[in-house]
Design a protein around this motif. Structure first.
Motif, PDB file in Angstrom:
ATOM      1  N   SER A 198      -9.772   0.979  -5.770  1.00 14.35           N
ATOM      2  CA  SER A 198      -9.468   1.542  -4.468  1.00 14.35           C
ATOM      3  C   SER A 198      -9.428   3.066  -4.540  1.00 14.35           C
ATOM      4  O   SER A 198      -9.154   3.650  -5.600  1.00 14.35           O
ATOM      5  CB  SER A 198      -8.133   1.006  -3.933  1.00 14.35           C
ATOM      6  N   SER A 201      -7.848   6.435  -2.331  1.00 17.95           N
ATOM      7  CA  SER A 201      -6.834   6.759  -1.327  1.00 17.95           C
ATOM      8  C   SER A 201      -6.813   8.257  -1.045  1.00 17.95           C
ATOM      9  O   SER A 201      -6.954   9.083  -1.953  1.00 17.95           O
ATOM     10  CB  SER A 201      -5.450   6.306  -1.811  1.00 17.95           C
ATOM     11  N   PHE A 250      -1.207   7.971   4.400  1.00 14.90           N
ATOM     12  CA  PHE A 250      -2.156   7.562   3.366  1.00 14.90           C
ATOM     13  C   PHE A 250      -3.187   6.611   3.962  1.00 14.90           C
ATOM     14  O   PHE A 250      -2.831   5.693   4.701  1.00 14.90           O
ATOM     15  CB  PHE A 250      -1.438   6.867   2.204  1.00 14.90           C
ATOM     16  N   SER A 260       0.804  -1.205   0.000  1.00 14.26           N
ATOM     17  CA  SER A 260       0.000   0.000   0.000  1.00 14.26           C
ATOM     18  C   SER A 260       0.843   1.264   0.000  1.00 14.26           C
ATOM     19  O   SER A 260       0.327   2.365  -0.004  1.00 14.26           O
ATOM     20  CB  SER A 260      -0.891   0.014   1.247  1.00 14.26           C
ATOM     21  N   THR A 262      -3.072   4.188 -11.514  1.00 18.68           N
ATOM     22  CA  THR A 262      -3.434   5.145 -10.464  1.00 18.68           C
ATOM     23  C   THR A 262      -3.481   6.554 -11.037  1.00 18.68           C
ATOM     24  O   THR A 262      -2.601   6.946 -11.809  1.00 18.68           O
ATOM     25  CB  THR A 262      -2.418   5.098  -9.308  1.00 18.68           C
ATOM     26  N   THR A 301      -6.334   4.137   2.601  1.00 13.29           N
ATOM     27  CA  THR A 301      -6.830   3.546   1.359  1.00 13.29           C
ATOM     28  C   THR A 301      -7.912   2.522   1.649  1.00 13.29           C
ATOM     29  O   THR A 301      -7.769   1.684   2.543  1.00 13.29           O
ATOM     30  CB  THR A 301      -5.686   2.858   0.591  1.00 13.29           C
ATOM     31  N   SER A 304      -7.441   4.036  -7.937  1.00  8.74           N
ATOM     32  CA  SER A 304      -6.623   3.005  -8.573  1.00  8.74           C
ATOM     33  C   SER A 304      -7.501   1.855  -9.056  1.00  8.74           C
ATOM     34  O   SER A 304      -8.503   1.518  -8.425  1.00  8.74           O
ATOM     35  CB  SER A 304      -5.575   2.451  -7.608  1.00  8.74           C
TER      36      SER A 304
END
Length: 283
Positions: A240, A242, A254, A25, A195, A256, A211
């Motif tokens: 995802s 983030s 971060f 991640s 991303t 996510t 992403s």
């Protein structure tokens, strides 16, 4: 009853492999790292699934109200050797649980350690960068519920760039990596990810990114086998979102959240990850 127990253990082991696969991640991607800069990125991730996709990509519940969860941590480090080369390392650890109406199955331990070197092939006006990374995979376990227990290698190509969208600074990262595990029954993996992110303020402290990525895994063994040692054929795609916040030029956080949207021979679940990036300039 023996087959039933073995089957559940297989499901558990297959999901463990997926969790290990998505544990990265940390930020990074295809942008250059300043020579002499060390980036440390610890992260923690929680994954939960109570449904599965079968070999025909049909989604349904686990047998006997089964449910799988994984709490995993990892430490990623990357160091800028020069303007062209960076060195990276990853060490994951996972604690996994599969529960159903008949009992609980638990395993924990280190996963596959990774050591890689990245070479920046070229750039366009110092805005768009092409890089190639070679990575060695070293198993740090013998328990087959934690992975293949096979050494492997990966080549990953990345294209990254920056620009503007609606007056906001933006960036993108496109990556594709092919990985091979060596052993009696070698396993081929294709890992891909795209991303796109934007900054939300003029001081570059807040950012959002989305992403889309996935996994394709194949081997000579195409069967949906109850034996964890032969569970080497599955695929999934996930999306995802983030959020990133920079506390300073050296520290960023971060958060996510992600979910699987399609799959084959795998669990259908969601995850949440928190990671921290810390930069140390040694030169």
């Amino acid at each position: 009853m023996i087959f039933k127990s073995t089957f559940y253990k297989f499901l558990f082991a297959a999901l463990v492999l997926i969790i290990a696969a998505q544990s990265k991640s940390y930020a990074g991607g295809g942008f250059p790292v300043r020579p002499g800069r060390l980036t440390l990125s610890p992260s923690v991730s929680y994954f939960f699934a109570n449904k599965q996709w079968d070999s025909h990509s049909v989604k349904g519940p686990f047998p006997d109200n089964g449910r799988f969860s994984s709490l995993s941590t990892s430490l990623y480090a990357e160091y800028g050797l020069s303007r062209r080369f960076t060195l990276s390392a990853l060490m994951p650890y996972a604690y996994n649980t599969y529960k159903d109406n008949t009992g609980d199955y638990k395993d924990s331990g280190f996963g596959d350690a990774e050591i890689g070197i990245r070479y920046y092939l070229a750039n366009i006006n110092y805005k768009y960068y092409f890089s190639l990374q070679a990575t060695a995979i070293i198993p740090m376990y013998t328990n087959l519920a934690l992975g293949y227990n096979q050494k492997g290698a990966e080549l990953r190509l990345a294209f990254a760039g920056s620009g503007h969208l609606f007056g906001k600074n933006s960036y993108f990262i496109l990556e594709n990596g092919v990985r091979e595990y060596f052993g009696y029954e070698s396993v081929f993996q294709d890992r891909y990810n795209a991303t796109y992110g934007i900054t939300l303020d003029k001081k570059f402290r807040e950012q959002l990114s989305v992403s889309v990525g996935g996994f394709y895994v194949s081997s000579n063994n195409k069967a949906f086998s109850p034996n964890p040692n032969t569970s080497k054929n599955f695929a999934f795609n996930q999306v995802s979102l983030s959020y990133g916040h920079s506390f300073s030029k050296k520290v960023a956080m971060f958060l996510t959240g992600g979910t699987f949207i399609t799959g084959r021979n795998t669990g259908a679940g969601s995850s949440i990850t928190a990671s921290l990036n810390y930069h140390i300039d040694t030169k």
